[in-house]
Write an enzyme that holds these catalytic residues in place. Sequence first.
Site, PDB file in Angstrom:
ATOM      1  N   CYS A  77      30.852  40.971  56.131  1.00 53.15           N
ATOM      2  CA  CYS A  77      31.586  39.851  56.726  1.00 53.15           C
ATOM      3  C   CYS A  77      32.328  40.307  57.981  1.00 53.15           C
ATOM      4  O   CYS A  77      31.706  40.617  58.988  1.00 53.15           O
ATOM      5  CB  CYS A  77      32.497  39.200  55.691  1.00 53.15           C
ATOM      6  SG  CYS A  77      33.111  37.573  56.223  1.00 53.15           S
ATOM      7  N   HIS A 175      28.580  37.517  51.798  1.00 53.70           N
ATOM      8  CA  HIS A 175      29.305  38.334  50.821  1.00 53.70           C
ATOM      9  C   HIS A 175      28.387  38.676  49.660  1.00 53.70           C
ATOM     10  O   HIS A 175      28.218  37.861  48.752  1.00 53.70           O
ATOM     11  CB  HIS A 175      30.535  37.590  50.305  1.00 53.70           C
ATOM     12  CG  HIS A 175      31.638  37.489  51.292  1.00 53.70           C
ATOM     13  ND1 HIS A 175      32.580  38.480  51.466  1.00 53.70           N
ATOM     14  CD2 HIS A 175      31.946  36.525  52.191  1.00 53.70           C
ATOM     15  CE1 HIS A 175      33.430  38.126  52.418  1.00 53.70           C
ATOM     16  NE2 HIS A 175      33.059  36.949  52.882  1.00 53.70           N
ATOM     17  N   GLU A 177      29.003  40.606  47.262  1.00 53.93           N
ATOM     18  CA  GLU A 177      29.826  40.680  46.048  1.00 53.93           C
ATOM     19  C   GLU A 177      30.139  39.306  45.466  1.00 53.93           C
ATOM     20  O   GLU A 177      30.610  39.205  44.331  1.00 53.93           O
ATOM     21  CB  GLU A 177      31.120  41.461  46.330  1.00 53.93           C
ATOM     22  CG  GLU A 177      32.206  40.707  47.070  1.00 53.93           C
ATOM     23  CD  GLU A 177      31.981  40.556  48.575  1.00 53.93           C
ATOM     24  OE1 GLU A 177      32.883  39.989  49.222  1.00 53.93           O
ATOM     25  OE2 GLU A 177      30.937  40.979  49.089  1.00 53.93           O
TER      26      GLU A 177
END
Length: 195
Positions: A77, A175, A177
């Site tokens: 990001c 992202h 994650e």
Amino acid sequence: MMIAIIQYNAGNIASVRNAVERLGYPCLVTDNREQLRQADKVILPGVGEAHSAMRHLREKGLDTVIRSLQQPVLGICLGQQLLCNHSEEGDADGLGIFDAQVRKFPPEDIVPHIGWDNLTNTRGTLFDGFGAADTVYFVHSYYAGICRDTIAICNYILPFSAAMQKDNFYAVQFHPEKSAGVGERILKNFLTIPS
């Protein structure tokens, strides 16, 4: 193997650490230059503002360290944006790994770009096992333009670099994650790149 996550003036570091640990890898959140140099992999995550993030990196001497790293490095990001030449956000000079400019999405349209989106033109190790129907999660108002280092494209208002790679430096605007199983696979692909 030790994974180092760069500690600096940006958010989202805890969720990246949790994702790495869920995959079974020990990791260390640090701004210690020697620990970063000795790590097997380095991750530059980030949610925040480019100008203040770059100022913090420079104050800690981390800008020079990041540029000198030889092991695989992953920007996430804001981390991807900081690896570019320059960002309109705070008129910030970046680390200059990727020859790209970071700009804000046109103000007449809906920003930020939030939610799940498709990728096209994917190539390289990060996207091993990635399918045409797979989606990843984005939250951003600024984007890196398409350049020779682009390895995945997303189209939101306009096409932009969803992922980039040059030598040992990798980066994603989305992202991993927060991207469920697809993101976990992309992160695993990075963590298994030979050092």
